[in-house]
Design an enzyme around this catalytic site. Structure first.
Site, PDB file in Angstrom:
ATOM      1  N   GLY C 109       0.805  -1.221   0.000  1.00 54.70           N
ATOM      2  CA  GLY C 109       0.000   0.000   0.000  1.00 54.70           C
ATOM      3  C   GLY C 109       0.833   1.264   0.000  1.00 54.70           C
ATOM      4  CB  CYS C 110       4.316   2.102   0.877  1.00 54.74           C
ATOM      5  SG  CYS C 110       4.236   2.685   2.555  1.00 54.74           S
ATOM      6  CB  VAL C 111       2.490   4.644  -3.983  1.00 54.65           C
ATOM      7  CG1 VAL C 111       1.555   3.516  -4.339  1.00 54.65           C
ATOM      8  CG2 VAL C 111       1.763   5.731  -3.227  1.00 54.65           C
TER       9      VAL C 111
END
Lengths: 136, 102, 111
Positions: C109-111
């Protein structure tokens, strides 16, 4: 709803490992938790195998991602609906599933079960109440 | 020589195990791999068909795929044999031909 | 494939600096990655790194920042379980940067 929180339901119908659906769905679920929505999960049909106990992948060399379901409670995802008929058709009971729990913030962090056994008919009603239903 | 049939899809989702059971000859070998291993479990809606097959066919399941999904020898129908990767290779070598049911 | 050099070993990392083979991790890798990012590792950093490695060992995922913060508060106390404290330790983000040092994948979920 007026507060902008929508009810998301992720419906898992596929067995893990043979296809990538289960793992992909789990990743989407974990991402969705960052958006402060109301998230619930369903395990029906072969999806019930995703949360089977005692998964051991040493010999097959696959990544055992079943421990990640135990983290769902940390992500405030604590409504995991399991379809009763799906278990029965596969010769399974709740004892074959991982004991997935969450800590209830409003009840002095008491550990409570996340798995809710529901019938096919009850599941139809639950799906009907959702804003968004995502099946895989 | 007999045929080796491999099935890799769950019998609860596809009909390939059923097709295999109805189209395989007596004395042939049926090996359940990948998602099909759950077809070997006791007490399922397909268990009767598997129990019938064990009577006149050599029904096997790949142990590593069974363990991966959380099940062991205690969970499967009596008469279904567990094989490892080496056993899989032996089965291929022992049979004249292999039919993969997808 | 990019590599970093740690104690005479060439360690493979991806384009964002995360370990390619998670099993290759040893503490000096964290120290070297921190040096590259100009972070000086102290006991407080190691508390978080060790916590993340334990979390990954148990759940096989890198926790989201929100989950990390909550879990750290529970384990190490409220004064450490807040994002201000964690961002002071890991200025590029406790999720991304601490997970990198700890040899974990980038949090989902980290971009």
């Amino acid at each position: 709803m007026s507060d902008g929180i929508k009810k998301f339901m992720f419906v898992n119908t596929k067995a893990p490992y043979g296809t990538v659906y289960a793992l992909e769905s789990l990743e989407v679920v974990l991402i969705s938790a960052a958006f402060d929505q109301s998230v619930s999960l369903v395990f029906c049909d072969d999806g019930v195998f995703q949360i089977a106990n005692n998964q051991k992948t040493d010999d097959s060399g696959m990544k055992n991602f079943s421990p990640a379901y135990k983290a769902l409670g940390d992500y405030d995802i604590n409504k995991l609906y399991v379809e009763k008929e799906s278990l029965e058709e596969r010769g399974l009971t709740l004892d074959n599933l991982m004991a997935l729990t969450y800590e209830d913030e409003d009840d002095d962090w008491a550990e409570k079960p996340s798995i809710i056994l529901v019938t096919r008919a009850e599941l139809a009603d639950l799906m009907d109440e959702q804003d968004v239903v995502i099946s895989s | 020589m007999a045929m080796l049939h491999t099935v890799n899809k769950s019998p609860f989702e596809r009909n390939s195990l059923n097709s295999c059971l109805t189209k395989s000859k007596e004395g042939s070998t049926i090996l359940l791999i990948e998602d099909a291993v759950v077809g070997a479990l006791k007490g399922t809606i397909v268990a009767d068909k598997l129990t019938a097959a064990v009577a006149n066919k050599n029904v096997c399941v790949l142990g590593s795929d069974l363990n991966t999904r959380g099940f062991t020898e205690a969970d499967i129908i009596d008469g279904i044999k567990i094989v490892d990767y080496a056993g899989f290779v032996d089965l291929v070598a022992e049979h004249s031909n292999v039919q993969s049911w997808l | 494939m990019a590599t970093i050099s740690v104690e005479g070993k060439e360690i493979e990392v991806d384009e964002e600096g995360y370990l390619v083979n998670l099993d290759e991790w040893f503490p000096a890798i964290a120290t070297e990655m921190a040096k590259i990012d100009e972070v000086e590792m102290g006991d407080d950093h190691w508390d978080i790194i060790n916590f993340l490695r334990e979390y990954y060992e148990e759940y096989q995922i890198a926790p989201a920042v929100r989950v990390l913060t909550k879990a750290v508060a529970k384990k190490l106390g409220k004064e450490k379980g807040n994002s201000k404290y964690l961002y002071e330790l890991f200025p590029y983000g406790p999720g991304k940067q601490a997970c990198k040092f700890a040899g974990l994948p980038k949090p989902t979920g980290c971009v």
